[in-house]
Design a protein around this motif. Structure first.
Motif, PDB file in Angstrom:
ATOM      1  N   VAL A 217       1.772  27.274 -34.033  1.00  0.00           N
ATOM      2  CA  VAL A 217       2.077  25.863 -34.287  1.00  0.00           C
ATOM      3  C   VAL A 217       3.545  25.580 -33.990  1.00  0.00           C
ATOM      4  N   ILE A 218       4.439  26.465 -34.425  1.00  0.00           N
ATOM      5  CA  ILE A 218       5.874  26.294 -34.145  1.00  0.00           C
ATOM      6  C   ILE A 218       6.130  26.332 -32.642  1.00  0.00           C
ATOM      7  N   GLU A 219       5.459  27.250 -31.937  1.00  0.00           N
ATOM      8  CA  GLU A 219       5.637  27.347 -30.490  1.00  0.00           C
ATOM      9  C   GLU A 219       5.179  26.076 -29.790  1.00  0.00           C
ATOM     10  N   ILE A 220       4.034  25.519 -30.195  1.00  0.00           N
ATOM     11  CA  ILE A 220       3.538  24.278 -29.594  1.00  0.00           C
ATOM     12  C   ILE A 220       4.529  23.148 -29.796  1.00  0.00           C
ATOM     13  N   LEU A 221       5.054  23.017 -31.025  1.00  0.00           N
ATOM     14  CA  LEU A 221       5.986  21.929 -31.326  1.00  0.00           C
ATOM     15  C   LEU A 221       7.281  22.071 -30.526  1.00  0.00           C
ATOM     16  N   LEU A 291      11.815  31.006 -20.878  1.00  0.00           N
ATOM     17  CA  LEU A 291      12.362  31.122 -22.228  1.00  0.00           C
ATOM     18  C   LEU A 291      11.251  31.265 -23.267  1.00  0.00           C
ATOM     19  N   ASP A 292      10.129  30.582 -23.033  1.00  0.00           N
ATOM     20  CA  ASP A 292       8.997  30.704 -23.949  1.00  0.00           C
ATOM     21  C   ASP A 292       8.462  32.135 -23.967  1.00  0.00           C
ATOM     22  N   GLY A 293       8.224  32.689 -22.783  1.00  0.00           N
ATOM     23  CA  GLY A 293       7.626  34.017 -22.713  1.00  0.00           C
ATOM     24  C   GLY A 293       8.566  35.144 -23.087  1.00  0.00           C
ATOM     25  N   ASN A 294       9.860  34.990 -22.794  1.00  0.00           N
ATOM     26  CA  ASN A 294      10.798  36.100 -22.973  1.00  0.00           C
ATOM     27  C   ASN A 294      11.685  35.982 -24.200  1.00  0.00           C
ATOM     28  N   LEU A 295      11.752  34.799 -24.807  1.00  0.00           N
ATOM     29  CA  LEU A 295      12.600  34.625 -25.983  1.00  0.00           C
ATOM     30  C   LEU A 295      11.825  34.120 -27.195  1.00  0.00           C
ATOM     31  N   LEU A 296      11.140  32.985 -27.035  1.00  0.00           N
ATOM     32  CA  LEU A 296      10.483  32.358 -28.179  1.00  0.00           C
ATOM     33  C   LEU A 296       9.311  33.186 -28.699  1.00  0.00           C
ATOM     34  N   VAL A 297       8.422  33.610 -27.801  1.00  0.00           N
ATOM     35  CA  VAL A 297       7.254  34.389 -28.232  1.00  0.00           C
ATOM     36  C   VAL A 297       7.646  35.686 -28.926  1.00  0.00           C
ATOM     37  N   PRO A 298       8.585  36.498 -28.386  1.00  0.00           N
ATOM     38  CA  PRO A 298       8.986  37.708 -29.115  1.00  0.00           C
ATOM     39  C   PRO A 298       9.561  37.423 -30.500  1.00  0.00           C
ATOM     40  N   ILE A 299      10.289  36.295 -30.663  1.00  0.00           N
ATOM     41  CA  ILE A 299      10.842  35.959 -31.971  1.00  0.00           C
ATOM     42  C   ILE A 299       9.745  35.547 -32.946  1.00  0.00           C
ATOM     43  N   LEU A 300       8.845  34.673 -32.504  1.00  0.00           N
ATOM     44  CA  LEU A 300       7.819  34.150 -33.393  1.00  0.00           C
ATOM     45  C   LEU A 300       6.749  35.173 -33.731  1.00  0.00           C
ATOM     46  N   PHE A 301       6.431  36.047 -32.782  1.00  0.00           N
ATOM     47  CA  PHE A 301       5.331  36.995 -32.984  1.00  0.00           C
ATOM     48  C   PHE A 301       5.833  38.435 -33.032  1.00  0.00           C
ATOM     49  N   SER A 302       7.031  38.621 -33.594  1.00  0.00           N
ATOM     50  CA  SER A 302       7.609  39.967 -33.661  1.00  0.00           C
ATOM     51  C   SER A 302       6.783  40.898 -34.536  1.00  0.00           C
TER      52      SER A 302
END
Length: 357
Positions: A217-221, A291-302
């Motif tokens: 949900v955070i990623e979508i927003l 940035l989504d694939g290499n930064l945001l996703v690793p942070i949110l789904f660590s």
């Protein structure tokens, strides 16, 4: 052959906890497969309850009662959803209508450009190939038009169902959160006592699903908001509609980003042609995806279990084919569930082998 199967069965199902886990998984799969279309509001409410459980628990830590915390969180969620819906839907509806009105003009321009290719590049492109391509596109557009017509004819029943969902889902979310312990205790009564493996998998998946829903949900927003602001700043037409599509595309890993690239590319191409502005939009879009694939996703789904991209794509295809949108949405948690079950089963077999030796 019979002896081999019997030996395999004894090795894998000699532990009653393994049998319990197998029965629970098979029963849950059959129940969801046959009744998912009837219980969809329940599944939606469960997913939202997972999302809101953490803020409710945080409010309880600062002195709220369970009931007041749940009431505050659910009310805030409903208010935020209504504001987002009332703010975005009129704009998206207007931009969708404008885009549909421009589609015939876009098709005409595209057809005119394609017809010039045999003259410009006769050694690579033949007129017959272009005609075949144009006829194929026209057939596909007719098919899509029929699909849209059928959807519009069913819109009345869909609106009624949506109104029911808007009433039932918030009520179920409230009671799922408020009476979570009582509901879980009532469910556990029906399970066998030999459920060590099932409890292990359940605890792991509970945390995984909460992390996944919250992170998704955070990623979508974030991706939707950043894409919309970027498109508006660059002057791209239908910026809100395309930004929302880019945000929703993260629901389907890898595949979603690939699909949503086409409308962004086509709108920018028809608006500016192969100019510098077109290049700026595509570069900005590529940066957002990177940035989504290499930064945001690793942070949110660590905290999520690592899954190979091929495993994720197979899970999306398999579970999406079984349960549609929600199968796609929960493809990664379901793939993680399969991995957790395999790990628990392997651990149990190793412990049993160690005890026998």
């Amino acid at each position: 052959m019979v002896h081999m199967f019997a030996d395999w069965y004894k090795r894998k199902f000699s532990d009653p906890h393994a049998v319990t886990l197998a029965v629970i998984l098979i029963g849950a799969f059959m129940f969801i497969y046959f009744f998912s279309h009837l219980l969809m509001p329940v599944f939606v409410a469960i997913a939202i309850a997972f999302l809101l459980d953490l803020p409710a628990n945080q409010l309880m830590k600062v002195g709220f009662s369970r009931t007041s915390a749940v009431t505050t969180v659910v009310s805030g969620f409903i208010g935020f959803s209504l504001l987002a819906l009332l703010g975005l839907m009129p704009v998206m509806w207007q931009q969708s209508s404008n885009l549909l009105q421009e589609v015939p003009q876009m098709i005409t321009h595209g057809q005119s450009y394609l017809l010039t290719l045999p003259e410009k590049y006769p050694e690579f492109v033949q007129a017959e190939q272009i005609e075949t391509l144009i006829n194929l596109v026209k057939e596909k557009l007719l098919d899509w038009g029929q699909i849209v017509l059928k959807a519009s004819l069913n819109s009345i029943s869909d609106i009624v169902a949506l109104m029911i969902y808007l009433i039932l889902v918030p009520l179920m979310v409230f009671f799922f959160l408020k009476d979570k312990d009582e509901l879980m205790a009532g469910f556990v009564i029906f399970l066998p006592k030999e459920r060590r493996m099932a409890s292990q998998v359940g605890r792991e998946m509970n945390q995984q699903i909460m992390n996944y829903i919250r992170g998704k949900v955070i990623e979508i927003l974030i991706i939707g908001a950043v894409s919309t602001v970027t498109f508006i700043f660059l002057g791209l037409e239908y910026a809100v509609l395309l930004g929302v599509l880019v945000g929703l595309s993260v629901l389907v890993p890898y595949v979603g980003a690939t699909i949503v690239t086409f409308p962004v590319l086509l709108v920018a191409l028809f608006q500016w042609g192969t100019s510098a502005e077109f290049g700026y939009v595509m570069i900005a879009y590529a940066i957002i995806q990177a940035l989504d694939g290499n930064l945001l996703v690793p942070i949110l789904f660590s905290e999520a279990v690592n899954l190979h991209p091929v495993t994720i794509i197979i899970a999306v295809i398999l579970f999406g084919g079984l349960w549609g949108f929600w199968g796609v949405f929960f493809a990664i948690p379901l793939a993680t569930l399969v991995k957790a079950v395999i790990n628990a089963w392997s651990t149990s077999q190793q412990e049993t082998a160690g005890e026998n030796s």
